[in-house]
Scaffold this motif. Sequence first.
Motif, PDB file in Angstrom:
ATOM      1  N   UNK A   1      37.917   8.746 -22.278  1.00 52.40           N
ATOM      2  CA  UNK A   1      38.319   9.458 -23.312  1.00 52.40           C
ATOM      3  C   UNK A   1      38.276   8.881 -24.682  1.00 52.40           C
ATOM      4  N   UNK A   2      38.480   7.832 -24.872  1.00 55.33           N
ATOM      5  CA  UNK A   2      38.282   6.934 -26.170  1.00 55.33           C
ATOM      6  C   UNK A   2      37.116   6.717 -26.675  1.00 55.33           C
ATOM      7  N   UNK A   3      35.899   6.648 -25.766  1.00 54.76           N
ATOM      8  CA  UNK A   3      34.707   6.603 -26.064  1.00 54.76           C
ATOM      9  C   UNK A   3      34.224   7.966 -26.934  1.00 54.76           C
ATOM     10  N   UNK A   4      34.771   9.228 -26.229  1.00 54.14           N
ATOM     11  CA  UNK A   4      34.133  10.438 -26.571  1.00 54.14           C
ATOM     12  C   UNK A   4      35.053  10.617 -27.634  1.00 54.14           C
TER      13      UNK A   4
ATOM     14  N   UNK B   1      27.620   2.383 -30.526  1.00 53.42           N
ATOM     15  CA  UNK B   1      27.820   3.768 -30.858  1.00 53.42           C
ATOM     16  C   UNK B   1      26.598   4.217 -31.596  1.00 53.42           C
ATOM     17  N   UNK B   2      25.715   3.353 -32.151  1.00 54.69           N
ATOM     18  CA  UNK B   2      24.551   4.062 -33.155  1.00 54.69           C
ATOM     19  C   UNK B   2      23.643   4.651 -32.152  1.00 54.69           C
ATOM     20  N   UNK B   3      23.397   4.356 -31.046  1.00 56.33           N
ATOM     21  CA  UNK B   3      22.280   5.387 -30.376  1.00 56.33           C
ATOM     22  C   UNK B   3      22.911   6.682 -29.881  1.00 56.33           C
ATOM     23  N   UNK B   4      24.431   6.489 -29.762  1.00 53.34           N
ATOM     24  CA  UNK B   4      24.990   7.875 -29.136  1.00 53.34           C
ATOM     25  C   UNK B   4      25.079   8.768 -30.297  1.00 53.34           C
ATOM     26  N   UNK B   5      25.178   8.136 -31.594  1.00 54.19           N
ATOM     27  CA  UNK B   5      25.302   8.760 -32.843  1.00 54.19           C
ATOM     28  C   UNK B   5      24.027   9.476 -32.973  1.00 54.19           C
ATOM     29  N   UNK B   6      22.956   8.755 -32.913  1.00 51.32           N
ATOM     30  CA  UNK B   6      21.308   9.059 -33.114  1.00 51.32           C
ATOM     31  C   UNK B   6      21.213  10.248 -32.185  1.00 51.32           C
ATOM     32  N   UNK B   7      21.554  10.381 -31.162  1.00 54.01           N
ATOM     33  CA  UNK B   7      21.042  11.336 -30.376  1.00 54.01           C
ATOM     34  C   UNK B   7      21.844  12.579 -30.543  1.00 54.01           C
TER      35      UNK B   7
END
Length: 170
Positions: A31-34, A62-68
């Motif tokens: 939940x904290x990741x999300x 976090x950068x690749x998650x943000x990119x996607x």
Amino acid sequence: MNLKTFIRDIHDFPTTGVVFRDITPLLKDPKAIKYTEEALLDLVGNQKVDKVVGMESRGFFFAPMLAARLNAGFVPVRKPGKLPFATMRQDYDLEYGSDALEMHSDAIIAGDKVLVHDDVLATGGTAQATCRLIEKMGGEIVQCNFLLELDFLKGKDKLGDFEVKSLLHY
Ligand code: PRP
Ligand code: MG
């Protein structure tokens, strides 16, 4: 959600007198990741982003998650000697001595709109060197964003006219 409750203070790490802000409790909580991902995206708003640049190694969380999520590419900035293709290098000063960062020379195309992301903004040396690399390659920095910022180290001052946003301040 109060994200600070997921950040653990480690006193005297890596050296005496330093308080290390450990984000691994946050990373092990789904939940904290999300929540963090959404909150970092909120900092960006609806600005157009072509590339998200993340700095080795904790910027990679976090950068690749943000990119996607931004429908952008992810570009790693790495410590010297790690990238296999032709690289651009930026040296920067540390409190004692110096260090360098590298990026593949074809990572940014002139005119790319770039979001810079790292976990921590401390003295600003890492982010400043990264921004210099991006600008040398013709990228346009739309924002530098961080999970947390150590305000007392005034790293923001090194980032001049760039938009700097951090989720948490210490
Ligand atoms: C930490 C942190 C930032 C940088 C911030 O990385 O993850 O990248 O320091 O410091 P600055 O603003 O003073 O440059 P570190 O170099 O410890 O490496 P790591 O990410 O590989 O753990
Ligand atoms: Mg780092």
